[in-house]
Design a protein around this motif. Structure first.
Motif, PDB file in Angstrom:
ATOM      1  N   PRO A 265     -11.537  -4.110 -36.033  1.00  0.00           N
ATOM      2  CA  PRO A 265     -11.758  -5.514 -36.419  1.00  0.00           C
ATOM      3  C   PRO A 265     -11.565  -5.722 -37.916  1.00  0.00           C
ATOM      4  CG  PRO A 265     -13.538  -4.674 -35.032  1.00  0.00           C
ATOM      5  CD  PRO A 265     -12.734  -3.490 -35.463  1.00  0.00           C
ATOM      6  N   LYS A 266     -11.262  -6.943 -38.283  1.00  0.00           N
ATOM      7  CA  LYS A 266     -11.096  -7.265 -39.699  1.00  0.00           C
ATOM      8  C   LYS A 266     -12.391  -7.136 -40.482  1.00  0.00           C
ATOM      9  CE  LYS A 266      -6.897  -9.742 -40.490  1.00  0.00           C
ATOM     10  NZ  LYS A 266      -6.247 -10.913 -41.135  1.00  0.00           N
ATOM     11  N   THR A 267     -13.519  -7.091 -39.775  1.00  0.00           N
ATOM     12  CA  THR A 267     -14.809  -6.918 -40.437  1.00  0.00           C
ATOM     13  C   THR A 267     -15.072  -5.452 -40.794  1.00  0.00           C
ATOM     14  OG1 THR A 267     -15.832  -6.763 -38.251  1.00  0.00           O
ATOM     15  CG2 THR A 267     -15.868  -8.914 -39.327  1.00  0.00           C
ATOM     16  N   ALA A 268     -14.154  -4.558 -40.441  1.00  0.00           N
ATOM     17  CA  ALA A 268     -14.354  -3.123 -40.657  1.00  0.00           C
ATOM     18  C   ALA A 268     -14.621  -2.821 -42.135  1.00  0.00           C
ATOM     19  CB  ALA A 268     -13.148  -2.342 -40.176  1.00  0.00           C
ATOM     20  N   GLN A 269     -15.610  -1.949 -42.363  1.00  0.00           N
ATOM     21  CA  GLN A 269     -15.967  -1.527 -43.717  1.00  0.00           C
ATOM     22  C   GLN A 269     -15.416  -0.139 -44.050  1.00  0.00           C
ATOM     23  OE1 GLN A 269     -18.184  -3.817 -45.708  1.00  0.00           O
ATOM     24  NE2 GLN A 269     -17.136  -4.935 -44.069  1.00  0.00           N
ATOM     25  N   ASN A 270     -15.004   0.605 -43.023  1.00  0.00           N
ATOM     26  CA  ASN A 270     -14.526   1.969 -43.244  1.00  0.00           C
ATOM     27  C   ASN A 270     -13.275   2.190 -42.396  1.00  0.00           C
ATOM     28  OD1 ASN A 270     -14.199   4.696 -43.776  1.00  0.00           O
ATOM     29  ND2 ASN A 270     -16.379   5.165 -43.577  1.00  0.00           N
ATOM     30  N   VAL A 271     -12.165   1.653 -42.866  1.00  0.00           N
ATOM     31  CA  VAL A 271     -10.912   1.680 -42.107  1.00  0.00           C
ATOM     32  C   VAL A 271     -10.373   3.100 -41.965  1.00  0.00           C
ATOM     33  CG1 VAL A 271      -8.515   0.881 -42.067  1.00  0.00           C
ATOM     34  CG2 VAL A 271     -10.355  -0.689 -42.738  1.00  0.00           C
ATOM     35  N   GLU A 272     -10.511   3.904 -43.000  1.00  0.00           N
ATOM     36  CA  GLU A 272     -10.011   5.282 -42.920  1.00  0.00           C
ATOM     37  C   GLU A 272     -10.768   6.072 -41.853  1.00  0.00           C
ATOM     38  OE1 GLU A 272      -9.377   9.313 -45.659  1.00  0.00           O
ATOM     39  OE2 GLU A 272     -10.125   7.458 -46.583  1.00  0.00           O
ATOM     40  N   ALA A 273     -12.092   5.947 -41.843  1.00  0.00           N
ATOM     41  CA  ALA A 273     -12.883   6.651 -40.840  1.00  0.00           C
ATOM     42  C   ALA A 273     -12.584   6.113 -39.438  1.00  0.00           C
ATOM     43  CB  ALA A 273     -14.370   6.518 -41.141  1.00  0.00           C
ATOM     44  N   ALA A 274     -12.265   4.819 -39.340  1.00  0.00           N
ATOM     45  CA  ALA A 274     -11.901   4.247 -38.050  1.00  0.00           C
ATOM     46  C   ALA A 274     -10.657   4.924 -37.495  1.00  0.00           C
ATOM     47  CB  ALA A 274     -11.671   2.741 -38.193  1.00  0.00           C
ATOM     48  N   HIS A 275      -9.660   5.142 -38.344  1.00  0.00           N
ATOM     49  CA  HIS A 275      -8.451   5.847 -37.917  1.00  0.00           C
ATOM     50  C   HIS A 275      -8.768   7.285 -37.515  1.00  0.00           C
ATOM     51  CE1 HIS A 275      -6.244   2.470 -39.790  1.00  0.00           C
ATOM     52  NE2 HIS A 275      -5.220   2.868 -39.049  1.00  0.00           N
ATOM     53  N   GLN A 276      -9.647   7.933 -38.260  1.00  0.00           N
ATOM     54  CA  GLN A 276     -10.024   9.310 -37.923  1.00  0.00           C
ATOM     55  C   GLN A 276     -10.705   9.366 -36.553  1.00  0.00           C
ATOM     56  OE1 GLN A 276     -12.343   9.952 -41.570  1.00  0.00           O
ATOM     57  NE2 GLN A 276     -10.972  11.636 -42.122  1.00  0.00           N
ATOM     58  N   PHE A 277     -11.541   8.396 -36.283  1.00  0.00           N
ATOM     59  CA  PHE A 277     -12.263   8.367 -35.009  1.00  0.00           C
ATOM     60  C   PHE A 277     -11.306   8.114 -33.845  1.00  0.00           C
ATOM     61  CE2 PHE A 277     -14.992   6.160 -31.823  1.00  0.00           C
ATOM     62  CZ  PHE A 277     -15.922   7.166 -31.609  1.00  0.00           C
ATOM     63  N   ILE A 278     -10.403   7.156 -34.013  1.00  0.00           N
ATOM     64  CA  ILE A 278      -9.430   6.856 -32.964  1.00  0.00           C
ATOM     65  C   ILE A 278      -8.561   8.079 -32.689  1.00  0.00           C
ATOM     66  CG2 ILE A 278      -7.374   5.480 -32.419  1.00  0.00           C
ATOM     67  CD1 ILE A 278      -8.733   3.147 -33.950  1.00  0.00           C
ATOM     68  N   ASN A 279      -8.107   8.740 -33.744  1.00  0.00           N
ATOM     69  CA  ASN A 279      -7.283   9.935 -33.568  1.00  0.00           C
ATOM     70  C   ASN A 279      -8.068  11.047 -32.881  1.00  0.00           C
ATOM     71  OD1 ASN A 279      -4.742  11.285 -34.006  1.00  0.00           O
ATOM     72  ND2 ASN A 279      -5.777  12.528 -35.562  1.00  0.00           N
ATOM     73  N   PHE A 280      -9.333  11.169 -33.222  1.00  0.00           N
ATOM     74  CA  PHE A 280     -10.212  12.172 -32.616  1.00  0.00           C
ATOM     75  C   PHE A 280     -10.334  11.942 -31.115  1.00  0.00           C
ATOM     76  CE2 PHE A 280     -14.586  13.674 -31.588  1.00  0.00           C
ATOM     77  CZ  PHE A 280     -14.471  15.006 -31.983  1.00  0.00           C
ATOM     78  N   LEU A 281     -10.520  10.687 -30.706  1.00  0.00           N
ATOM     79  CA  LEU A 281     -10.663  10.374 -29.288  1.00  0.00           C
ATOM     80  C   LEU A 281      -9.360  10.592 -28.518  1.00  0.00           C
ATOM     81  CD1 LEU A 281     -12.931   7.192 -29.129  1.00  0.00           C
ATOM     82  CD2 LEU A 281     -13.573   9.587 -29.084  1.00  0.00           C
ATOM     83  N   CYS A 282      -8.233  10.648 -29.227  1.00  0.00           N
ATOM     84  CA  CYS A 282      -6.938  10.897 -28.582  1.00  0.00           C
ATOM     85  C   CYS A 282      -6.619  12.383 -28.447  1.00  0.00           C
ATOM     86  CB  CYS A 282      -5.819  10.213 -29.357  1.00  0.00           C
ATOM     87  SG  CYS A 282      -5.813   8.410 -29.241  1.00  0.00           S
ATOM     88  N   ARG A 283      -7.467  13.250 -28.982  1.00  0.00           N
ATOM     89  CA  ARG A 283      -7.251  14.688 -28.787  1.00  0.00           C
ATOM     90  C   ARG A 283      -7.406  15.021 -27.298  1.00  0.00           C
ATOM     91  NH1 ARG A 283     -11.035  17.786 -33.255  1.00  0.00           N
ATOM     92  NH2 ARG A 283     -10.068  16.919 -35.153  1.00  0.00           N
ATOM     93  N   PRO A 284      -6.535  15.832 -26.738  1.00  0.00           N
ATOM     94  CA  PRO A 284      -6.635  16.163 -25.313  1.00  0.00           C
ATOM     95  C   PRO A 284      -7.994  16.734 -24.919  1.00  0.00           C
ATOM     96  CG  PRO A 284      -4.496  16.813 -26.142  1.00  0.00           C
ATOM     97  CD  PRO A 284      -5.296  16.379 -27.338  1.00  0.00           C
ATOM     98  N   GLU A 285      -8.564  17.627 -25.747  1.00  0.00           N
ATOM     99  CA  GLU A 285      -9.841  18.226 -25.383  1.00  0.00           C
ATOM    100  C   GLU A 285     -10.986  17.216 -25.431  1.00  0.00           C
ATOM    101  OE1 GLU A 285      -9.170  19.379 -29.809  1.00  0.00           O
ATOM    102  OE2 GLU A 285      -7.995  18.998 -27.990  1.00  0.00           O
ATOM    103  N   VAL A 286     -10.888  16.251 -26.353  1.00  0.00           N
ATOM    104  CA  VAL A 286     -11.908  15.196 -26.432  1.00  0.00           C
ATOM    105  C   VAL A 286     -11.711  14.195 -25.294  1.00  0.00           C
ATOM    106  CG1 VAL A 286     -12.823  13.311 -27.838  1.00  0.00           C
ATOM    107  CG2 VAL A 286     -12.184  15.485 -28.917  1.00  0.00           C
ATOM    108  N   GLY A 287     -10.449  13.856 -25.034  1.00  0.00           N
ATOM    109  CA  GLY A 287     -10.156  12.966 -23.921  1.00  0.00           C
ATOM    110  C   GLY A 287     -10.632  13.532 -22.597  1.00  0.00           C
ATOM    111  N   LEU A 288     -10.525  14.855 -22.436  1.00  0.00           N
ATOM    112  CA  LEU A 288     -10.987  15.500 -21.212  1.00  0.00           C
ATOM    113  C   LEU A 288     -12.503  15.410 -21.098  1.00  0.00           C
ATOM    114  CD1 LEU A 288     -10.299  17.170 -18.700  1.00  0.00           C
ATOM    115  CD2 LEU A 288     -10.513  19.233 -20.114  1.00  0.00           C
TER     116      LEU A 288
END
Length: 350
Positions: A265-288
């Motif tokens: 969202p545009k209200t985001a205060q930590n955009v870099e960490a948001a990208h890190q979190f999204i990328n983390f959730l896309c890891r196959p082992e995390v997705g599993l």
């Protein structure tokens, strides 16, 4: 592991992680904070703990019950969330209303692992604002000891012999949507005559309905409190794992193919960490981990490959493209939403 024991340990684990998150929120004031807004019981709590430990970022996690609740809170700026996980049609509305930040896919190194069928979808055709999280369908979950006929059509939810043995979802888009499909219309229709026809059908059905339910539907169906219910595929999978008398089907008239995706969202205060979190959730082992915990279908190809054949081979839960010929993805109906709102209010009020 016995499903009841498994569920018990899930509850204990979830509670333990919540306690840990609360404890961490009271110390280490210099740590970065990531505010996440998601559906209830829609992530493995261990995933949040693992992210905190790896990135030294404190996660403040909040849940919502409906897309509409999520939208209101973000639109009113009453919560400054860094990552939210809404559904398809709501993402389109948020894009149209300039509520989202474009996602920098160069920071999502695991994006390539998402299957192509889940990219360039109608609500975000250029893959600018969202990254798929989970997907599935809406269908009928039924008790085979209480229903002795083939279940292949939405019509069965209007059969008087199941009076007061039917649950409907307390969700405007889903309940009106499946009714429109039953009548042969698009679940994204903007034709007022067709929407009113769905209203009339729902009012005709109402005396047969035991109640309009939310998340409590799962426990009620497992306990055998009704014969039939409209259900999201992942919820159906959870129920079936706990009661082998239950079965799930996508009716032949077609249904909704839903996709929940991660947005910033545009209200985001930590955009870099948001990208890190999204990328983390896309890891196959995390997705599993998430797929096994919440039992919804993952858009990550490597996750599908690691799941057992009895799961991925069941077209009710991992349908192929040909199995969904008559189904649709929800679209944003902002310009006719007032009609849908009025119709749903009438149905619930009578």
């Amino acid at each position: 592991m016995d499903s009841k024991v498994k569920k018990f340990f899930k509850v204990i684990l979830s509670a333990s992680v919540v306690v840990l998150l609360l404890i961490s929120s009271g110390c280490g004031g210099s740590r970065q904070t990531l505010n996440v807004f998601n559906w209830g019981d829609y992530i493995d709590p261990q995933v949040l703990k693992d992210f905190e430990e790896e990135f030294d970022i404190r996660v403040v996690y909040e849940e919502f019950d409906t897309n509409e609740d999520m939208y209101v809170k973000i639109a009113n700026n009453s919560g400054k969330y860094d990552v939210a996980i809404p559904s398809d049609y709501m993402i389109k509305r948020m894009i149209n209303e300039d509520m989202l930040i474009p996602i920098d896919l160069s920071m999502i190194s695991n994006y390539g692992g998402i299957e192509e069928r889940h990219k360039r979808l109608p609500f975000d055709e250029d893959n600018q604002y969202s990254v798929p999280y989970m997907w599935g369908t809406v269908g009928i979950l039924y008790n085979t000891t209480m229903v002795d006929e083939e279940v292949d059509s939405w019509d069965i939810l209007w059969d008087s012999k199941y009076e007061k043995q039917i649950f409907m979802i307390n969700s405007m888009r889903d309940s009106i949507g499946i009714t429109l499909k039953r009548l042969g219309y698009s679940l994204n229709t903007k034709n007022e005559r067709e929407i009113l026809a769905a209203r009339d059908a729902l009012l005709e059905q109402k005396p047969l309905v035991l109640s309009y339910v939310g998340d409590e539907m799962k426990d009620k169906m497992v306990a055998g409190e009704a014969a039939l219910t409209v259900a999201w595929s992942g919820d159906a999978a959870v129920c079936i794992s706990e009661n082998e008398d239950l079965a799930y089907v996508i009716p032949e008239e077609g249904s909704n193919i839903w996709v929940d995706s991660m947005v910033i969202p545009k209200t985001a205060q930590n955009v870099e960490a948001a990208h890190q979190f999204i990328n983390f959730l896309c890891r196959p082992e995390v997705g599993l981990m998430n797929a096994e915990y919440i039992e919804y279908a993952s858009p990550i190809g490597a996750v599908r490959e690691q799941l057992p054949e009895e799961v991925t081979g069941d077209i009710a839960f991992y349908p192929g493209v040909d199995d969904l010929q008559n189904s649709e993805v929800f679209e944003d109906l902002s310009d006719t939403l007032e009609i849908y709102d009025r119709v749903w209010t009438e149905v619930l009020a009578r």
